[in-house]
Motif scaffolding. Structure first.
Motif, PDB file in Angstrom:
ATOM      1  N   LEU A   1      21.111  66.844  -3.430  1.00 40.11           N
ATOM      2  CA  LEU A   1      19.729  66.724  -3.888  1.00 40.11           C
ATOM      3  C   LEU A   1      18.890  65.874  -2.902  1.00 40.11           C
ATOM      4  N   ASP A   2      18.724  67.473  -1.795  1.00 42.70           N
ATOM      5  CA  ASP A   2      18.339  67.014  -0.499  1.00 42.70           C
ATOM      6  C   ASP A   2      16.862  68.206  -0.776  1.00 42.70           C
ATOM      7  N   ARG A   3      16.268  68.840  -1.452  1.00 43.61           N
ATOM      8  CA  ARG A   3      15.016  69.358  -1.529  1.00 43.61           C
ATOM      9  C   ARG A   3      13.449  68.923  -1.364  1.00 43.61           C
ATOM     10  N   LEU A   4      12.554  69.281  -0.392  1.00 43.08           N
ATOM     11  CA  LEU A   4      11.315  68.840  -0.467  1.00 43.08           C
ATOM     12  C   LEU A   4      10.779  67.704  -2.202  1.00 43.08           C
ATOM     13  N   VAL A   5      11.157  68.844  -4.088  1.00 42.19           N
ATOM     14  CA  VAL A   5      11.392  68.046  -4.880  1.00 42.19           C
ATOM     15  C   VAL A   5      11.855  67.077  -4.942  1.00 42.19           C
ATOM     16  N   ASP A   6      13.061  66.506  -4.379  1.00 48.64           N
ATOM     17  CA  ASP A   6      13.558  64.977  -4.254  1.00 48.64           C
ATOM     18  C   ASP A   6      13.141  64.075  -3.948  1.00 48.64           C
ATOM     19  N   VAL A   7      12.623  64.647  -2.094  1.00 41.64           N
ATOM     20  CA  VAL A   7      12.265  62.964  -1.311  1.00 41.64           C
ATOM     21  C   VAL A   7      10.725  63.629  -1.916  1.00 41.64           C
ATOM     22  N   LEU A   8       9.922  63.779  -2.216  1.00 43.39           N
ATOM     23  CA  LEU A   8       8.651  63.374  -2.426  1.00 43.39           C
ATOM     24  C   LEU A   8       8.670  62.404  -3.448  1.00 43.39           C
ATOM     25  N   PRO A   9       7.338  62.297  -3.677  1.00 42.68           N
ATOM     26  CA  PRO A   9       7.188  60.923  -4.723  1.00 42.68           C
ATOM     27  C   PRO A   9       7.184  62.033  -6.040  1.00 42.68           C
ATOM     28  N   PRO A  10       7.566  60.700  -7.242  1.00 38.68           N
ATOM     29  CA  PRO A  10       7.293  60.888  -8.572  1.00 38.68           C
ATOM     30  C   PRO A  10       5.303  61.129  -9.349  1.00 38.68           C
ATOM     31  N   GLU A  11       5.081  59.928  -7.885  1.00 35.98           N
ATOM     32  CA  GLU A  11       3.977  60.049  -8.138  1.00 35.98           C
ATOM     33  C   GLU A  11       2.921  60.020  -7.514  1.00 35.98           C
TER      34      GLU A  11
END
Lengths: 673, 673
Positions: free
Chosen positions: B557-567
């Motif tokens: 779980l190390d892609r951009l989608v993983d580290v961006l805040p949910p909101e």
């Protein structure tokens, strides 16, 4: 001697001044604690008690426990002042029992010797085990047993609640255990609670036994999932060791057993839970593939190891209940916590196997009341005798002339005991202590109605062995006191041996004319009745007959052999007369000897339709012949047919035997010499 | 408004006089109890605290419990005297959190508004559930979670300790559960004890969940005997509902579960034990002949009835532990004791099913943090709203323009919730009460490293919903305070969202030049990531794909989608600017719009070998196109290709979507109108 107080168990110190006083019944003066328990007990014993003062230092907790102080001092002075002093309520209860035994109640008052008695028990654990599984014993029976136990200062009632033939504990987690496994004959929770409360009122602990992992046929009829195989079972009606066993490889078994034992613990507050552990037959384990796989994986070499695993695992699970475990001596294994107490039964040597491995021990090997032994045999087993002395006591049984008819069985028993081994050699633990002993009454041949006689004919002697000093060993003195004390049980409890005997004989149609015969009859000893001839022969021959036994749970127990006392004190008296040369006294001849000669005639003259049991005839004929022989012996000569007469009268008939036979044999031998 | 204190949850009463005082840090004057717990907390928060007096009436017991008094009064007067008064230690802890939030710490002193705050919670149960089974969360992570929870006055940490993918409780009765079922990743007993102690120090209860009878694949790999079938299993790495289930017909299962739960209860002192109970798939039960026989015998009509039997039987067994049971709403059944608390999750209506049947309820249906929803959505779910209002809130999700990309999924969810039923109609019980709510973070897509951001980006809003009055509903105000409070978490706990974001982006090779793009990106919502396109399509189509999902427990779980805040709060701000017509302001154009135009160039100019993730390119191109469109819109005209541009930029890419898209769509629609 006869003028000595008829106390049993004999106290630690008795000083009698020689005089006697008559003391009116009256109130108790409470110098110390007057707890509800003591008030109730004084009230119950009131007709047997003189006015007295009781000085009890401290109130006791709700339930007695192992090691409670039970000592007391009882003082009857020449002015008739009676004073009982004890540090605990338990001591007061014991002192009251002594006081009742000490007095002879008259219409107006109680006659008492002037005496000072100081007393305390030798062993803290003095028990009676009652098997309520083979034959169910209603709760009232246990209540009167408790009251009689208190009279001889016993302090543990051990209930063998479950066995192949019945499950008597009212589990609500596993309701089919009592309903199906107990065929509906089981105790209700309030009954058990009432029993425990009553016992506590008498200073008696109640220890419940749930026997695992063997002796569980009754369980498996209700819950086959407890088993290591999927055999549908019926509740068993037969006796002897069964194959059924719980599945020790089922990891779920242990929490389930905890649930069951927790229900048990919720009702029985005593610090001990008995987990049985005896006679695990083993074939179900040997035959189960999953169990063999489990053993392989766990590197368990054999069934003994598997049983040890079971015990360890169960003990671990039961630690949540915060109780100590007691179990039969089969469980001895060095892997087991030394907090477990061992009840020694497979021969007296099992005591030493337990002690050496660091386990405290309750001695039962010498105290099986179901063997129909005379009291002196049990009395001879000292729980703390040296190994050699115990061994000699046990070996002596084989040579006891009263047990000649079961000699082969006794020899087998000895081989059985010698073959028993328990696990690994002792590890570096301190040796265990002997906590005391327990008499055991297994009830294959005992119904509710018969229980009192089977217990109380001999139990006071064992109670004395467990309470009194080791050097109180005079058997004649013991028998004298036993007879008195057993006779007085009806004063303080529902146990009334004389009344039972009277009614039982009347029901069998045996009128008093038969007394001379009944006086010399006893049931056969050891397991002779239980096994029967075929199973006994097979056993002696090295194998067991599962199906060839004469008795099942449904066999009526209403024959002469069932109602006669296991030990015949009148027969014992006759033997002693013969041994001491009274043979020649006129009284003996006109009394005993003539009555024997009469017996055969009585039988022949019996009107048709009389109900007297058929077994009386042949026994009467044997005794008549012995009477004739005796007549001749009294003249000082041994008749030619002496050997043949003795031979003809020997052997058992209808599971009975004539107790004077060995004595006559001795007389003949002596005159021949 | 901005000058108001940035408090979250908003207190019951806040009276600000308008002035501010600067108060030096300093010692606490203890006017009442100064327990070790309070001393430790004051010490920990010392850099954030002014000198103050604390008047605590009574010392609290070792552990907080449901219904504890948590109110307090905080008084900052114009002279800089700070006084905190509370009847209990718990109230003091809550008041200290408020005081920290109230102050602005400077180098020398703390600046505080002159204010009087009177506060107490609306609900006694304000929780966070953390799934530590799907991804294991080391104990330190939970410690910093506790500290952050205390800052927003949450008082329950619910640990979902077991699931198909992992068993995290250190059972010693069943050691293979953590060792094999947890693949060795599990908590040690001292760790859990330390966590419970730390939580108690912060006034937080810790509730353990052992999820039964479904979600047990991990168990069965270790102990197949728990199962209703003999399938050898591997610990599961996939997600979604599994078939594995315990065998409710095995009477032995229940004592075994008690053993396990007792170990749990020995470590977690809270009065509640969570038994899970969700998502029992049922095919194993349907396929088992012994289970079908059992159901027949017990007259259990279906799997729901069997689950009810399991729950009843387990509750009965667990009564020995003297705890209350809480479980997910699947367990609702009129046969269950109304002492059970229901955690409502399958749609907001499950709350009313629980209440109507007399169960107290913890509301979680609106609070699933793993759905990547914006905070205002969770904030909108009031646990005590009327049925109609709750239903409207839920229905509104389907129309929410921010959730257009998962509309089909939301429609499916609603059908799913509508299909759920629970057992028999209500019987004559009093209706249950809403105890409060719990936010839930299921961790299929959350590692230890990602947890803080996934929780704390939205959780303060839910914390406010559970503590503050029902009429505290202004979303703009909430967001303003949320941003402040989330930013201050690092002052009082190990949770540091800014630092995480900085480091995570740096590790991905994303330098600040990309900020304008990142500002408008959010992960896709609902279960879109977890299901993936195939499984989502299948689900919407009415069936489940067990194997077609894009993620397993081992997917990095190390892609951009993983580290961006949910909101994305920055994206939210831009949306608000657009909505409020700032489109025409020079600042907006030179700032936001120009930066968008730059992005595509930045991507094209990226030197070879740069590490920036590939997904940035297409997203940058989309945003650039939107920038061009915006430029045109700001002139007041809608270009011909507006629809095509929007269409091209819509849809998700690399599980991300551009959050300004719905706003632009709205602008276009408005201009076209």
């Amino acid at each position: 001697m006869h003028s000595e107080p008829q106390l049993m168990p004999w106290p630690r110190q008795v000083a009698v001044a020689g005089g006697a006083v008559r003391v009116a019944r009256g109130d108790v003066t409470w110098l110390g604690t007057d707890s509800p328990r003591l008030l109730a007990e004084v009230d119950r014993l009131q007709p047997q008690l003189p006015a007295l003062s009781i000085d009890c230092a401290t109130a006791a907790p709700a339930y007695p426990q192992l090691g409670d102080e039970e000592g007391y001092r009882l003082d009857v002075d020449a002015k008739g002042a009676v004073r009982l002093v004890a540090p605990t309520e338990w001591g007061v209860l014991r002192g009251l029992a002594t006081l009742v035994q000490l007095g002879r109640p008259g219409a107006q008052d109680i006659e008492l010797p002037v005496a000072v008695i100081e007393d305390a028990p030798r062993f803290p654990w003095r028990g009676l085990m009652v098997d309520v599984a083979r034959h169910f014993m209603p709760i009232d029976t246990l209540h009167r047993t408790l009251e009689a136990m208190a009279f001889v200062k016993l302090n543990v009632l051990h209930l063998h609640l479950t066995d192949d033939q019945g499950f008597r504990f009212p589990s609500s987690a596993y309701p089919k255990l009592p309903e199906i496994g107990g065929r509906g004959e089981f105790y209700r929770i309030p009954e058990l609670e009432g029993l425990v409360a009553r016992a506590a009122g008498l200073g008696i602990r109640v220890i419940p036994e749930i026997d695992v992992p063997g002796h569980v046929t009754s369980w498996l009829t209700a819950y086959p999932e407890f088993a290591s195989r999927d055999t549908p079972l019926q509740p068993s009606e037969r006796f002897g060791v069964h194959e059924a066993a719980l599945d020790p490889a089922n990891e779920f078994l242990y929490p389930a057993l905890e649930t069951l034992f927790r229900e048990v613990a919720a009702i029985f507050p005593d610090a001990f839970l008995h987990i049985g552990g005896d006679e695990v037959e083993g074939s179900w384990w040997r035959d189960s593939l999953p169990i063999r796989r489990f053993m392989n994986k766990q590197a368990i070499p054999d069934n003994a190891g598997l049983h040890a695993h079971f015990n360890q695992r169960l003990s671990k699970q039961l630690r949540w209940l915060r109780r100590r475990v007691i179990a039969w001596d089969e469980v001895i294994d060095s892997s087991l916590s030394d907090r477990v107490v061992i009840q020694s039964w497979r021969g007296a040597r099992s005591r030493d196997r337990a002690l050496q491995q660091g386990f405290d021990c309750v001695f039962s090997a010498g105290y099986y009341l179901d063997l129909f032994y005379p009291a002196d045999i049990h009395y001879g087993f000292d729980p703390e005798a040296t190994s050699e002395a115990l061994d000699a006591t046990e070996r002596a049984l084989i040579e006891d002339p009263r047990l000649t008819h079961v000699r082969k069985g006794l020899q087998w028993s000895r081989r059985f005991a010698e073959k028993t081994r328990n696990g690994a050699p002792p590890r570096g633990r301190d040796p265990g202590r002997v906590l005391g002993g327990e008499a055991c009454i297994w009830t294959e041949l005992v119904t509710d109605e018969l229980l009192d006689q089977r217990i109380w004919s001999r139990l006071p002697a064992i109670a004395e062995r467990l309470w009194s000093a080791a050097d109180v060993t005079d058997c004649d003195d013991m028998y004298r006191r036993l007879e008195t004390v057993a006779g007085r049980l009806s004063d303080v409890s529902g146990v009334d041996l004389a009344s039972f005997q009277r009614k039982a004989l009347a029901r069998l149609g045996i009128d008093p004319v038969w007394t001379p015969l009944l006086d010399v009859l006893e049931p056969v000893k050891w397991y002779a009745r239980l096994l029967g001839e075929a199973a006994l022969a097979a056993r002696v021959d090295g194998h067991e007959l599962a199906e060839g036994r004469p008795y099942t749970t449904t066999t009526p127990l209403d024959r002469l052999v069932d109602v006669l006392p296991p030990e015949n004190l009148r027969g014992r008296a006759i033997n002693r007369q013969l041994d001491s040369g009274e043979l020649r006294s006129g009284e003996f001849r006109s009394g005993t000897m003539d009555s024997w000669a009469e017996l055969a005639r009585t039988w022949q003259d019996l009107p048709a339709g009389e109900l007297a049991p058929a077994e009386l005839g042949p026994l009467a004929e044997r005794l008549r012949a012995l009477g004739v022989l005796l007549e001749k012996l009294s003249g000082g000569s041994v008749p030619e047919d002496a050997r043949a007469t003795l031979e003809a009268a020997s052997g058992t008939h209808a599971e009975l035997y004539i107790v004077v036979l060995p004595t006559l044999q001795r007389l003949v031998d002596a005159l021949n010499a």
